[in-house]
Design a protein around this motif. Structure first.
Motif, mmCIF file in Angstrom:
data_model
loop_
_atom_site.group_PDB
_atom_site.id
_atom_site.type_symbol
_atom_site.label_atom_id
_atom_site.label_comp_id
_atom_site.label_asym_id
_atom_site.label_seq_id
_atom_site.Cartn_x
_atom_site.Cartn_y
_atom_site.Cartn_z
ATOM 1 N N GLU A 46 -79.574 -11.455 28.142
ATOM 2 C CA GLU A 46 -80.821 -11.038 28.810
ATOM 3 C C GLU A 46 -81.200 -9.607 28.462
ATOM 4 O OE1 GLU A 46 -80.009 -11.621 32.937
ATOM 5 O OE2 GLU A 46 -80.021 -13.812 32.743
ATOM 6 N N GLN A 47 -80.189 -8.758 28.343
ATOM 7 C CA GLN A 47 -80.453 -7.344 28.055
ATOM 8 C C GLN A 47 -80.615 -7.090 26.550
ATOM 9 O OE1 GLN A 47 -80.782 -4.829 30.501
ATOM 10 N NE2 GLN A 47 -80.864 -6.626 31.806
ATOM 11 N N ARG A 48 -80.518 -8.140 25.770
ATOM 12 C CA ARG A 48 -80.596 -8.035 24.299
ATOM 13 C C ARG A 48 -79.591 -7.001 23.781
ATOM 14 N NH1 ARG A 48 -85.080 -5.944 22.600
ATOM 15 N NH2 ARG A 48 -85.636 -5.153 24.651
ATOM 16 N N ILE A 49 -78.372 -7.127 24.288
ATOM 17 C CA ILE A 49 -77.275 -6.306 23.785
ATOM 18 C C ILE A 49 -76.390 -7.218 22.931
ATOM 19 C CG2 ILE A 49 -75.196 -5.004 24.417
ATOM 20 C CD1 ILE A 49 -76.721 -4.245 27.042
ATOM 21 N N ASP A 50 -76.318 -6.893 21.648
ATOM 22 C CA ASP A 50 -75.540 -7.718 20.724
ATOM 23 C C ASP A 50 -74.087 -7.252 20.791
ATOM 24 O OD1 ASP A 50 -74.793 -9.442 18.767
ATOM 25 O OD2 ASP A 50 -75.708 -8.326 17.113
ATOM 26 N N LEU A 51 -73.240 -8.070 21.409
ATOM 27 C CA LEU A 51 -71.835 -7.708 21.589
ATOM 28 C C LEU A 51 -71.011 -8.340 20.474
ATOM 29 C CD1 LEU A 51 -69.599 -6.477 23.427
ATOM 30 C CD2 LEU A 51 -69.568 -8.672 24.632
ATOM 31 N N VAL A 52 -70.358 -7.503 19.685
ATOM 32 C CA VAL A 52 -69.543 -7.996 18.561
ATOM 33 C C VAL A 52 -68.095 -7.603 18.819
ATOM 34 C CG1 VAL A 52 -69.213 -7.989 16.065
ATOM 35 C CG2 VAL A 52 -71.506 -7.625 17.019
ATOM 36 N N LEU A 53 -67.204 -8.605 18.914
ATOM 37 C CA LEU A 53 -65.808 -8.325 19.246
ATOM 38 C C LEU A 53 -64.917 -8.464 18.019
ATOM 39 C CD1 LEU A 53 -65.681 -10.330 22.591
ATOM 40 C CD2 LEU A 53 -66.100 -7.888 22.257
ATOM 41 N N ASP A 54 -63.699 -7.965 18.155
ATOM 42 C CA ASP A 54 -62.673 -8.167 17.129
ATOM 43 C C ASP A 54 -63.054 -7.526 15.789
ATOM 44 O OD1 ASP A 54 -60.179 -9.053 16.494
ATOM 45 O OD2 ASP A 54 -60.766 -11.127 16.066
ATOM 46 N N GLN A 55 -63.780 -6.434 15.828
ATOM 47 C CA GLN A 55 -64.155 -5.714 14.607
ATOM 48 C C GLN A 55 -63.844 -4.239 14.820
ATOM 49 O OE1 GLN A 55 -65.716 -6.906 11.634
ATOM 50 N NE2 GLN A 55 -65.137 -8.914 12.432
ATOM 51 N N ARG A 56 -62.887 -3.719 14.094
ATOM 52 C CA ARG A 56 -62.577 -2.284 14.208
ATOM 53 C C ARG A 56 -63.324 -1.522 13.119
ATOM 54 N NH1 ARG A 56 -59.283 0.850 16.881
ATOM 55 N NH2 ARG A 56 -57.990 -0.816 17.705
ATOM 56 N N ILE A 57 -64.160 -0.590 13.528
ATOM 57 C CA ILE A 57 -64.915 0.224 12.571
ATOM 58 C C ILE A 57 -63.968 1.256 11.971
ATOM 59 C CG2 ILE A 57 -66.838 1.839 12.271
ATOM 60 C CD1 ILE A 57 -67.724 -1.023 12.952
ATOM 61 N N THR A 58 -63.952 1.304 10.643
ATOM 62 C CA THR A 58 -63.027 2.226 9.978
ATOM 63 C C THR A 58 -63.743 3.287 9.150
ATOM 64 O OG1 THR A 58 -62.805 0.559 8.253
ATOM 65 C CG2 THR A 58 -61.048 0.674 9.902
ATOM 66 N N ALA A 85 -72.142 1.557 9.639
ATOM 67 C CA ALA A 85 -70.711 1.571 9.957
ATOM 68 C C ALA A 85 -70.087 0.328 9.342
ATOM 69 C CB ALA A 85 -70.503 1.582 11.460
ATOM 70 N N VAL A 86 -68.853 0.468 8.879
ATOM 71 C CA VAL A 86 -68.186 -0.635 8.191
ATOM 72 C C VAL A 86 -66.859 -0.919 8.892
ATOM 73 C CG1 VAL A 86 -67.343 -1.497 5.970
ATOM 74 C CG2 VAL A 86 -69.234 0.157 6.037
ATOM 75 N N SER A 87 -66.602 -2.201 9.152
ATOM 76 C CA SER A 87 -65.352 -2.572 9.834
ATOM 77 C C SER A 87 -64.244 -2.828 8.823
ATOM 78 C CB SER A 87 -65.567 -3.817 10.689
ATOM 79 O OG SER A 87 -65.644 -4.954 9.872
ATOM 80 N N SER A 88 -63.021 -2.943 9.335
ATOM 81 C CA SER A 88 -61.865 -3.161 8.457
ATOM 82 C C SER A 88 -61.991 -4.480 7.707
ATOM 83 C CB SER A 88 -60.566 -3.121 9.270
ATOM 84 O OG SER A 88 -60.637 -4.057 10.317
ATOM 85 N N SER A 89 -62.745 -5.431 8.244
ATOM 86 C CA SER A 89 -62.928 -6.702 7.539
ATOM 87 C C SER A 89 -64.130 -6.659 6.600
ATOM 88 C CB SER A 89 -63.095 -7.833 8.552
ATOM 89 O OG SER A 89 -64.291 -7.666 9.280
ATOM 90 N N GLY A 90 -64.785 -5.506 6.511
ATOM 91 C CA GLY A 90 -65.885 -5.352 5.565
ATOM 92 C C GLY A 90 -67.266 -5.627 6.143
#
Lengths: 107, 434
Positions: B74-86, B98-103
């Motif tokens: 509802e709040q249009r907040i895109d929640l992305v889990l299990d991604q560590r930004i490196t 920003a780029v995560s460890s998985s690319g």
């Protein structure tokens, strides 16, 4: 599922189908009901989930606990006879639907 | 090269501060896309119960989530889990990717860092053995809870909040509990001596063994890679099936350093949550910010729910183009056994303290003064005192020390305008005193 009706101090109403086992505070916070803060997460440490329950509901609710009683004496909006901390009101099928009104201020 | 899908605010870190920041951005009227990216696989959740209710076993982890999936939608907040930004690539205008460890790549026009802190590691021989645990996130707590089913004797390194909350939870499960700490008193960085002394007696009364002013020389080994206890620097050996380390937290500043931001015991921000680049904001356990009250040391890094929430509101306002200084007197709590400690304000630099009530009843408060102005309160099982002081501090009021010393006089009706401190503007809400 029981429905919890939240009426803001301004008279806006939100009805939410609640999950049993959640508190009235958790139900509000998880769904973004403005006017219930619940900063401590429901452990009787912040008193920012103060509500006024409907007089008709009051006698169905569990009694006010000792710590809750003391916290209610210090809420931002003055305590009334129907005041409760909504973190202490657990949604259940037996309890059924509830209607709470929110104070003007929580902190 | 500019990415084609450049978009909105990216919040790195999906815990208390990150979720609050995203929610507050919407409340502040920001219409841009918002992405919150978290390193853990769990949806954002409360951390305080991990050392208490969750460890004691009477809480399903799902009950700790902050917000429902519908809320984020509802709040249009895109929640992305299990991604560590490196890493983060940046342009001079403050936008970047920003780029995560998985690319995975996360483009942004503005960046918010709510990256938190990690447990300080015990640096002694044997610290890597099985049976040595830390407690910061849900997975830590679940692993510790599982270990506890097989442990009878537990030794805890550290006498701060985490150490003592774990000690209380484990003792409640009927285990033998020993706490060892380098300091000569409990929670020494956070509370004054009367509270430290009270909790020492309270933990001992409830069967915990405490060793003060001693270091850990080594974690001892059973020969198969499993911890069997601690050798202490005074020569004592403490046998244990499980070692829990709670010796503080270290702010996660790698990304900030990578971005060239100023870092000094945390990401340095101003009272608006702005970092040294003038565009990125930061909030929560990872930041070093101007202390929101007068009279204490000028900057602080403060680990509490309230600080994370208030700093996040301030940072969100900044990103939404408003100016809202962080001036809320901090507060926090700790539950140990049946003892509720609630602290409002900062007692640093105080020259007078008033004990209100009798510690022997396990229900009392200590009020702290700078000059004749109320600065802080540490309350044990005295929520009414806590709330009165929290409200007074927020309103810039004081309570005369002579009145405060009488436990029969309610603090709430004893507040007076402060003679020295200007009323602190609040970051939200309204003054609560009549």
């Amino acid at each position: 599922m029981p429905t919890i009706r939240y009426t803001s101090a301004d008279g806006d109403v939100r009805e939410i189908s609640a999950t049993t086992g959640d508190s009235v505070m958790q139900t509000a916070v998880r769904n973004g009901v403005a006017g219930i803060v619940g900063e401590c997460g429901g452990v009787l440490s912040c008193a920012t989930c103060h509500v006024f329950v409907d007089a008709g509901d009051a006698d169905r609710l569990p009694p006010v606990g000792e710590l809750e009683d003391e916290m209610l004496d210090g809420t931002a909006d003055d305590r009334r006879p129907t005041s409760r901390l909504s973190c202490q009101l657990v949604v259940s099928d037996e309890l059924g639907d509830l209607h709470v009104t929110l104070p003007e201020a929580q902190e | 090269m500019r990415p084609t899908n450049e978009r909105g605010v990216l919040v790195i870190g999906a815990s208390q501060a990150g979720v609050q920041l995203a929610s507050s951005l919407r409340e502040q009227g920001l219409d841009d896309p918002i992405t919150v990216v978290g390193a853990e696989a769990h949806p954002p959740y409360q951390r305080p119960p991990l050392s208490k209710a969750l460890l004691q076993g009477d809480l399903p982890t799902g009950s700790l989530v902050f917000r429902s999936p519908q809320f984020y939608a509802e709040q249009r907040i895109d929640l992305v889990l299990d991604q560590r930004i490196t890493s983060v690539e940046r342009r001079p205008d403050g936008s970047g990717v920003a780029v995560s460890s998985s690319g995975r790549r996360f483009p942004f026009t503005r960046l918010a860092l709510t990256v938190g802190a990690r447990p300080r590691r015990l640096d002694v021989p044997g610290a890597d053995l099985a049976g040595v645990r830390y407690l910061r996130d849900t997975d830590d707590a679940l692993a510790l809870r599982e270990d506890l089913t097989r442990a009878d004797r537990v030794v805890i390194v550290g006498g701060g909040f985490i150490g003592l909350e774990v000690a209380a939870s484990v003792r409640r499960l009927g285990k033998d509990v020993t706490v060892v700490l380098a300091d000569d008193r409990l929670m020494g960085r956070a509370v004054g001596e009367p509270i430290s002394e009270f909790f020492r007696r309270a933990h001992e009364r409830r069967g915990c063994t405490l060793h003060f002013s001693v270091g850990v020389a080594a974690v001892t080994d059973d020969g198969n890679g499993r911890a069997t206890g601690l050798d202490l620097t005074d020569g004592t050996h403490v046998p244990a099936d499980l070692v829990v380390v709670g010796i503080g937290a270290v702010p996660r500043t790698e990304l900030a350093e990578h971005l060239g931001l100023r870092v000094d015991n945390g990401i340095v921000v101003d009272e608006h949550g702005l970092t040294s680049d003038g565009t990125t904001v930061a909030a929560g356990d990872c930041v070093n910010c101007p202390t929101p009250v007068a009279g204490a040391s000028p900057r602080m890094r403060f680990e509490s729910v309230n600080t994370a929430v208030e700093q996040a509101k301030v940072a969100a306002a900044t990103l939404a183009g408003k100016r809202l200084p962080y001036r809320t007197p901090p507060w926090f709590w700790s539950d140990q056994f049946d003892l509720k400690l609630q602290v409002a304000g900062l007692s640093q630099g105080c020259d007078q303290q008033v004990v209100r009530g009798d510690p022997g009843t396990e229900r009392f408060s200590v009020l702290y003064y700078r000059g004749d102005t109320l600065a802080a309160a540490e309350c044990v099982n005295s929520p009414l005192d806590f709330m009165a002081v929290r409200a007074a501090l927020a309103a810039g009021s004081t309570v005369p020390a002579a009145l405060a010393a009488d436990p029969g006089t309610p603090l709430r009706t004893s507040t007076r305008p402060s003679s020295t401190g200007a009323p602190a503007p609040r970051t939200h809400g309204q003054d609560v005193l009549a």
